[in-house]
Design a protein around this motif. Structure first.
Motif, PDB file in Angstrom:
ATOM      1  N   LEU A   7     103.335  40.285  51.861  1.00 40.72           N
ATOM      2  CA  LEU A   7     102.858  38.910  51.832  1.00 40.72           C
ATOM      3  C   LEU A   7     102.476  38.528  53.243  1.00 40.72           C
ATOM      4  N   LEU A  67     106.225  32.924  46.097  1.00 36.63           N
ATOM      5  CA  LEU A  67     104.975  32.330  46.543  1.00 36.63           C
ATOM      6  C   LEU A  67     105.045  30.809  46.470  1.00 36.63           C
ATOM      7  N   ALA A  71     100.168  28.331  44.842  1.00 39.44           N
ATOM      8  CA  ALA A  71      99.540  29.629  44.581  1.00 39.44           C
ATOM      9  C   ALA A  71      99.683  30.047  43.127  1.00 39.44           C
ATOM     10  N   LEU A  74      96.967  31.994  41.309  1.00 37.35           N
ATOM     11  CA  LEU A  74      96.736  33.402  41.640  1.00 37.35           C
ATOM     12  C   LEU A  74      97.587  34.285  40.734  1.00 37.35           C
ATOM     13  N   TRP A 210      93.002  30.601  49.469  1.00 38.43           N
ATOM     14  CA  TRP A 210      94.150  31.489  49.334  1.00 38.43           C
ATOM     15  C   TRP A 210      93.722  32.669  48.477  1.00 38.43           C
ATOM     16  N   LYS A 212      94.653  36.763  46.621  1.00 38.74           N
ATOM     17  CA  LYS A 212      95.464  37.936  46.320  1.00 38.74           C
ATOM     18  C   LYS A 212      94.573  39.151  46.507  1.00 38.74           C
ATOM     19  N   TYR A 227      99.074  38.812  49.842  1.00 37.83           N
ATOM     20  CA  TYR A 227      98.703  37.429  49.539  1.00 37.83           C
ATOM     21  C   TYR A 227      98.381  36.714  50.843  1.00 37.83           C
TER      22      TYR A 227
END
Length: 254
Positions: A7, A67, A71, A74, A210, A212, A227
């Motif tokens: 991450l 997360l 988020a 995602l 944002w 992934k 991420y």
């Protein structure tokens, strides 16, 4: 063996260490920028005060982290994944423009960032990690790169990020002499707009989306996913009017 999850974000190897005196960029005089810096140092002071009452040093345990709620759009981490590393990325989003079509939107041509190890600060104080990411954008990047520490904190360099080609984002986490976490070439799996209240950039730019990212062939160290969250600034202007053929916009992220 559990798959590992990387991450990448904005975060301290030495928890609540005394901050380095930072150079301040000329753009710092805007009220929002001053607020970001003030919030970080005020929160840091309160955490230092709290730490004096601890009987043991805090643990850098990432197992309880998840997360951010923003988020949720995602895709979730792969089943059985283990969070392996959190970093603050500090660098530039890069763009090009065609001078013959000033009304066209700038074209994104990748990004470059230095990654700073934020695993411990995120594990012990996520709110301080987020505040540091917002504040760090407003201090001199060259100073952090020269000292190998994220000014205004004591976070050590844990890696670098760049684009290997137009569609391959590359994260090298083998640059430190203290630890080797692996390398991961990856491609975008999903994107979601940054929250409406995400911090703006040095010149009022919106925060980049944002993301992934999923690993491509060649990843090492068991790394499988990245991420990009908690972004600060980095977006290009709406059109190329008045812009040079190539330009960079500073940003920060976790």
């Amino acid at each position: 063996m559990h798959a590992s999850l990387l991450l990448v974000s904005a975060l301290a190897a030495s928890v609540w260490a005394a901050p380095t005196f930072p150079k301040i960029t000329p753009e710092i005089n805007t009220p929002d920028n001053i607020r970001s810096i003030s919030d970080y140092f005020n929160l840091l002071a309160s955490k230092v005060q709290e730490s004096r009452g601890l009987s043991l040093p805090p643990l850098c345990d990432l197992s309880h982290l998840s997360l951010p709620s923003e988020a949720s759009a995602l895709p979730k981490p792969a089943e059985g994944s283990t969070l392996k590393h959190i970093a603050i990325g500090r660098g530039t989003q890069n763009y090009t423009c065609d001078a013959t079509t000033p009304s066209a939107a700038p074209k994104a041509v990748g990004a470059v960032a230095t990654l700073f190890n934020a695993s411990c600060i995120a594990a012990t104080s996520p709110d301080l990690a987020n505040a540091l990411g917002r504040a760090a954008l407003h201090f001199d990047l060259a100073q952090s790169e020269a000292s190998r520490r994220l000014t205004p904190s004591n976070l050590a360099v844990s890696g670098v990020h760049f684009f290997a080609d137009a569609t391959t984002a590359f994260f090298n986490l083998d640059v430190s002499t203290s630890w080797k976490l692996g390398e991961i070439p990856c491609g975008k799996n999903a994107s979601v707009a940054a929250p409406a209240n995400a911090p703006l950039g040095l010149n009022g730019e919106k925060a980049v989306p944002w993301l992934k990212l999923n690993a491509k062939v060649g990843a090492t160290g068991g790394l499988q996913e990245v991420y990009r969250v908690e972004t600060v600034g980095g977006s290009a202007p709406a059109t190329c009017a008045g812009m040079p053929a190539s330009f960079q916009v500073q940003y920060a992220t976790q």
